[in-house]
Write an enzyme that holds these catalytic residues in place. Sequence first.
Site, mmCIF file in Angstrom:
data_model
loop_
_atom_site.group_PDB
_atom_site.id
_atom_site.type_symbol
_atom_site.label_atom_id
_atom_site.label_comp_id
_atom_site.label_asym_id
_atom_site.label_seq_id
_atom_site.Cartn_x
_atom_site.Cartn_y
_atom_site.Cartn_z
ATOM 1 N N ASP A 43 0.819 -1.215 0.000
ATOM 2 C CA ASP A 43 0.000 0.000 0.000
ATOM 3 C C ASP A 43 0.852 1.264 0.000
ATOM 4 O OD1 ASP A 43 -2.446 -1.214 -0.128
ATOM 5 O OD2 ASP A 43 -2.782 -1.235 2.029
ATOM 6 N N GLY A 44 1.972 1.246 0.711
ATOM 7 C CA GLY A 44 2.841 2.417 0.742
ATOM 8 C C GLY A 44 3.366 2.762 -0.637
ATOM 9 N N ASP A 143 -3.049 12.436 22.079
ATOM 10 C CA ASP A 143 -1.781 12.071 21.437
ATOM 11 C C ASP A 143 -1.735 12.587 20.012
ATOM 12 O OD1 ASP A 143 -0.743 10.838 23.626
ATOM 13 O OD2 ASP A 143 -1.032 8.795 22.923
ATOM 14 N N ALA A 151 -10.805 6.286 1.351
ATOM 15 C CA ALA A 151 -9.736 5.339 1.018
ATOM 16 C C ALA A 151 -8.823 5.100 2.207
ATOM 17 C CB ALA A 151 -8.929 5.846 -0.168
ATOM 18 N N THR A 154 -9.659 2.829 6.480
ATOM 19 C CA THR A 154 -9.309 1.520 7.051
ATOM 20 C C THR A 154 -7.850 1.455 7.464
ATOM 21 O OG1 THR A 154 -8.816 0.624 4.865
ATOM 22 C CG2 THR A 154 -11.055 0.314 5.694
ATOM 23 N N ASN A 157 -6.713 5.581 10.591
ATOM 24 C CA ASN A 157 -7.985 5.961 11.192
ATOM 25 C C ASN A 157 -8.663 4.790 11.895
ATOM 26 O OD1 ASN A 157 -10.606 7.642 11.354
ATOM 27 N ND2 ASN A 157 -11.231 5.899 10.094
ATOM 28 N N TYR A 158 -8.692 3.651 11.237
ATOM 29 C CA TYR A 158 -9.353 2.470 11.805
ATOM 30 C C TYR A 158 -8.599 1.977 13.034
ATOM 31 C CZ TYR A 158 -12.186 -1.806 11.636
ATOM 32 O OH TYR A 158 -13.060 -2.824 11.917
ATOM 33 N N SER A 159 -7.268 2.050 12.993
ATOM 34 C CA SER A 159 -6.463 1.652 14.153
ATOM 35 C C SER A 159 -6.731 2.558 15.351
ATOM 36 C CB SER A 159 -4.976 1.687 13.798
ATOM 37 O OG SER A 159 -4.677 0.766 12.772
#
Length: 253
Positions: A43-44, A143, A151, A154, A157-159
């Site tokens: 993905d990166g 924090d 996009a 997930t 943001n999801y973490s």
Amino acid sequence: MSHNIAFVASNAEIAEAAKAELVARYGNKPVDDADIIVALGGDGFMLQTLHDTQDLSAPVYGMNCGTVGFLMNEYSPDDLVERLIAAEEEVINPLAMRAEGADGSIHKALAINEVSLLRAGPQAAKLQISVDGRVRLPELVCDGALLCTAAGSTAYNYSAHGPILPIGSDVLALTAMAAFRPRRWRGALLPKNAVVRFDVMEHEKRPVMADADGRSVRNVVSVEIKSNNEIAHRILFDPGHGLEERLIREQFV
């Protein structure tokens, strides 16, 4: 669709080997002359490829040679042309970040996934959040916080326990990371055309860095974010495995 394909790969050994195999079978056009770009990596690398080719009209089809591969299709060297012809297209508009440093410098960057603000010292960050010029949260002690696209919903943001956004919903997610005050604040869903501004309070005592898809700016005092609808990233997926399906599936695991 013509067969003018450009193959690009991350520097991972598995991705380079995949590129060599595909080039031997299908040829390789320069990126500027290609009708379609095939990105080999994770993905990166997909995000990097989308940023690097944002001024080109060719869509990008990713094949996973990395780890997560949320934005990628399964790797297979067979029947590639047929897969490209049958692929479904998703269009993503990036976020535009404008960050001001404590020294008065201005830094601009684009983010396909998210723009995040993170504490850069031992003390929690203290942020003031405004939406469309109106202060909505005078003080968020945390924090960090982020604003993400569908996009990117997930990913980080999801973490951080943010919501997953369906593609095409024209919504952005604003999510706090380890909010201390107000402790119960769980973020907000905002219209895609909203302009979000973070002001860093007590920036000398509580330094904050801003990050847009891996492009970092240290010691910021304010960050303004809005969707850039003039740039449209075209991403191709195998039928039944597009972003919308992946976003839905991710919520039932």
